[in-house]
Write a protein that holds these residues in place. Structure first.
Motif, PDB file in Angstrom:
ATOM      1  N   UNK A  12       0.865  -1.183   0.000  1.00 48.74           N
ATOM      2  CA  UNK A  12       0.000   0.000   0.000  1.00 48.74           C
ATOM      3  C   UNK A  12       0.900   1.230   0.000  1.00 48.74           C
ATOM      4  N   UNK A  13       0.850   2.042  -1.070  1.00 44.85           N
ATOM      5  CA  UNK A  13       1.673   3.249  -1.100  1.00 44.85           C
ATOM      6  C   UNK A  13       0.995   4.388  -0.331  1.00 44.85           C
ATOM      7  N   UNK A  67       5.550   4.023   3.445  1.00 47.09           N
ATOM      8  CA  UNK A  67       5.174   5.339   3.964  1.00 47.09           C
ATOM      9  C   UNK A  67       6.310   6.348   3.774  1.00 47.09           C
ATOM     10  N   UNK A  68       5.962   7.615   4.004  1.00 47.70           N
ATOM     11  CA  UNK A  68       6.937   8.686   3.898  1.00 47.70           C
ATOM     12  C   UNK A  68       7.776   8.832   5.158  1.00 47.70           C
ATOM     13  N   UNK A  69       8.567   9.885   5.167  1.00 45.92           N
ATOM     14  CA  UNK A  69       9.512  10.122   6.247  1.00 45.92           C
ATOM     15  C   UNK A  69       8.809  10.386   7.578  1.00 45.92           C
ATOM     16  N   UNK A  70       9.460  10.017   8.670  1.00 50.90           N
ATOM     17  CA  UNK A  70       8.982  10.252  10.041  1.00 50.90           C
ATOM     18  C   UNK A  70       7.634   9.566  10.312  1.00 50.90           C
ATOM     19  N   UNK A  71       7.559   8.300   9.971  1.00 53.07           N
ATOM     20  CA  UNK A  71       6.331   7.550  10.220  1.00 53.07           C
ATOM     21  C   UNK A  71       6.287   7.118  11.683  1.00 53.07           C
ATOM     22  N   UNK A  72       5.140   7.310  12.329  1.00 54.82           N
ATOM     23  CA  UNK A  72       4.949   6.843  13.697  1.00 54.82           C
ATOM     24  C   UNK A  72       5.519   7.761  14.758  1.00 54.82           C
ATOM     25  N   UNK A  73       5.627   9.030  14.458  1.00 57.93           N
ATOM     26  CA  UNK A  73       6.081   9.978  15.473  1.00 57.93           C
ATOM     27  C   UNK A  73       4.926  10.260  16.435  1.00 57.93           C
ATOM     28  N   UNK A  74       5.190  11.061  17.445  1.00 52.59           N
ATOM     29  CA  UNK A  74       4.121  11.436  18.370  1.00 52.59           C
ATOM     30  C   UNK A  74       4.142  10.591  19.622  1.00 52.59           C
ATOM     31  N   UNK A  87      -4.974  -4.938  10.723  1.00 53.90           N
ATOM     32  CA  UNK A  87      -5.386  -4.667   9.344  1.00 53.90           C
ATOM     33  C   UNK A  87      -4.583  -5.488   8.338  1.00 53.90           C
ATOM     34  N   UNK A  88      -3.710  -6.363   8.832  1.00 51.38           N
ATOM     35  CA  UNK A  88      -3.010  -7.292   7.954  1.00 51.38           C
ATOM     36  C   UNK A  88      -1.587  -6.927   7.586  1.00 51.38           C
ATOM     37  N   UNK A  89      -1.079  -5.815   8.077  1.00 47.68           N
ATOM     38  CA  UNK A  89       0.278  -5.412   7.698  1.00 47.68           C
ATOM     39  C   UNK A  89       1.317  -6.180   8.506  1.00 47.68           C
ATOM     40  N   UNK A  90       2.354  -6.642   7.811  1.00 47.14           N
ATOM     41  CA  UNK A  90       3.469  -7.351   8.446  1.00 47.14           C
ATOM     42  C   UNK A  90       4.721  -6.488   8.514  1.00 47.14           C
ATOM     43  N   UNK A  91       4.829  -5.507   7.614  1.00 50.56           N
ATOM     44  CA  UNK A  91       6.025  -4.658   7.580  1.00 50.56           C
ATOM     45  C   UNK A  91       5.643  -3.254   7.148  1.00 50.56           C
ATOM     46  N   UNK A  92       6.409  -2.282   7.645  1.00 50.31           N
ATOM     47  CA  UNK A  92       6.261  -0.883   7.225  1.00 50.31           C
ATOM     48  C   UNK A  92       7.622  -0.431   6.723  1.00 50.31           C
ATOM     49  N   UNK A  93       7.650   0.116   5.511  1.00 48.62           N
ATOM     50  CA  UNK A  93       8.885   0.623   4.921  1.00 48.62           C
ATOM     51  C   UNK A  93       8.805   2.140   4.887  1.00 48.62           C
ATOM     52  N   UNK A  94       9.836   2.802   5.374  1.00 48.52           N
ATOM     53  CA  UNK A  94       9.850   4.268   5.413  1.00 48.52           C
ATOM     54  C   UNK A  94      11.292   4.750   5.551  1.00 48.52           C
ATOM     55  N   UNK A  95      11.554   6.011   5.181  1.00 49.39           N
ATOM     56  CA  UNK A  95      12.919   6.533   5.351  1.00 49.39           C
ATOM     57  C   UNK A  95      13.332   6.710   6.813  1.00 49.39           C
ATOM     58  N   UNK A  96      12.368   7.001   7.674  1.00 49.05           N
ATOM     59  CA  UNK A  96      12.673   7.175   9.099  1.00 49.05           C
ATOM     60  C   UNK A  96      11.400   6.967   9.905  1.00 49.05           C
ATOM     61  N   UNK A  97      11.577   6.431  11.127  1.00 49.27           N
ATOM     62  CA  UNK A  97      10.462   6.149  12.030  1.00 49.27           C
ATOM     63  C   UNK A  97      10.609   6.925  13.329  1.00 49.27           C
ATOM     64  N   UNK A  98       9.465   7.167  13.974  1.00 51.68           N
ATOM     65  CA  UNK A  98       9.508   7.638  15.344  1.00 51.68           C
ATOM     66  C   UNK A  98      10.146   6.549  16.196  1.00 51.68           C
ATOM     67  N   UNK A  99      11.024   6.941  17.114  1.00 52.73           N
ATOM     68  CA  UNK A  99      11.784   5.960  17.887  1.00 52.73           C
ATOM     69  C   UNK A  99      10.889   5.018  18.689  1.00 52.73           C
ATOM     70  N   UNK A 118      14.850   7.541  -1.802  1.00 53.62           N
ATOM     71  CA  UNK A 118      14.778   7.207  -3.232  1.00 53.62           C
ATOM     72  C   UNK A 118      14.156   5.825  -3.443  1.00 53.62           C
ATOM     73  N   UNK A 119      14.467   4.891  -2.559  1.00 48.77           N
ATOM     74  CA  UNK A 119      13.886   3.552  -2.675  1.00 48.77           C
ATOM     75  C   UNK A 119      12.387   3.587  -2.399  1.00 48.77           C
ATOM     76  N   UNK A 120      11.983   4.383  -1.409  1.00 53.79           N
ATOM     77  CA  UNK A 120      10.554   4.534  -1.112  1.00 53.79           C
ATOM     78  C   UNK A 120       9.831   5.144  -2.306  1.00 53.79           C
ATOM     79  N   UNK A 121      10.429   6.154  -2.909  1.00 52.07           N
ATOM     80  CA  UNK A 121       9.822   6.783  -4.092  1.00 52.07           C
ATOM     81  C   UNK A 121       9.676   5.763  -5.225  1.00 52.07           C
ATOM     82  N   UNK A 122      10.690   4.941  -5.449  1.00 53.68           N
ATOM     83  CA  UNK A 122      10.603   3.906  -6.491  1.00 53.68           C
ATOM     84  C   UNK A 122       9.463   2.932  -6.182  1.00 53.68           C
ATOM     85  N   UNK A 123       9.345   2.529  -4.929  1.00 55.36           N
ATOM     86  CA  UNK A 123       8.273   1.619  -4.543  1.00 55.36           C
ATOM     87  C   UNK A 123       6.903   2.256  -4.726  1.00 55.36           C
TER      88      UNK A 123
END
Length: 198
Positions: A12-13, A67-74, A87-99, A118-123
């Motif tokens: 899911x993009x 997902x885009x940058x800074x996923x899961x902050x807050x 919801x069925x997700x096994x993995x999240x791909x992003x440039x950076x995550x909230x710690x 760049x890899x996220x954009x390609x995906x």
């Protein structure tokens, strides 16, 4: 904890950055002290937009979120991880995550994979052009494979080993139960002690 070795699924993009845990699952959908009821709250505030990617039929059944940058902050809302898993997700791909999100995900068996932007954009481009494109997330080799590309990633060695075994930090501790018990038996009793009033 849910074991993770190698997973292949469609993606899911999510072309959004700075997605915080309240956007992943708003507070009103968080049933406290319960592991159930989270899936229907995933991205709830965006679901009234028919063009939102998670509403589109071609992405139903996706198990990899890109997902885009800074996923899961807050906030440290563990329900954000539960909602993605329910919801069925096994993995999240992003440039950076909230710690805190990253650590919560690793402890529950949802694999957060940090990839270059760049890899996220390609995906994104690839899965928008062909939503049936398989994406393989391989924790054993620490690779994401799609089309003719392979992206390398790294996960903390301890967390990686726990995920590969399907063991959480409590199971790691209990592996040393005999040594812990021996230490407790040999330890001087804690002082002072209280006594009941007469």
């Amino acid at each position: 904890m849910i074991q993770f070795t190698v997973h292949t699924g469609t993606a899911l993009p999510l072309r959004r950055s700075d997605v915080d845990t309240d956007q992943i699952i708003p507070a009103r959908y968080v049933p406290y002290f319960s592991l159930t009821g989270h899936g229907n709250g995933l991205f709830a505030d965006w679901r009234d937009d028919p063009s939102f990617a998670a509403n589109l039929p071609q992405y139903q059944g996706a198990t990899v979120l890109v997902a885009g940058n800074e996923f899961g902050t807050g906030s440290s809302r563990e329900s954000a991880v539960w909602a993605l898993q329910k919801s069925g997700f096994r993995a999240v791909l992003a440039p950076r995550f909230g710690d805190i999100f990253r650590e919560n995900a690793l402890m529950r068996g949802l694999l957060p994979v940090q990839l270059p932007a760049e890899a996220v954009e390609r995906l994104w481009e690839l899965t928008e052009a062909d939503p049936t494109t398989p994406v393989t997330v391989d924790l054993e080799r620490q690779q994401v494979r799609y089309a003719d590309r392979t992206e390398e990633f790294r996960v903390h060695p301890g967390a990686r080993q726990r995920l590969l075994r399907g063991a959480d930090v409590i199971a790691d501790t209990l592996a040393h139960e005999a040594e812990i018990s021996a230490h407790e038996r040999a330890r001087r009793p804690l002082l002072p002690r209280t006594r009941s009033a007469a």
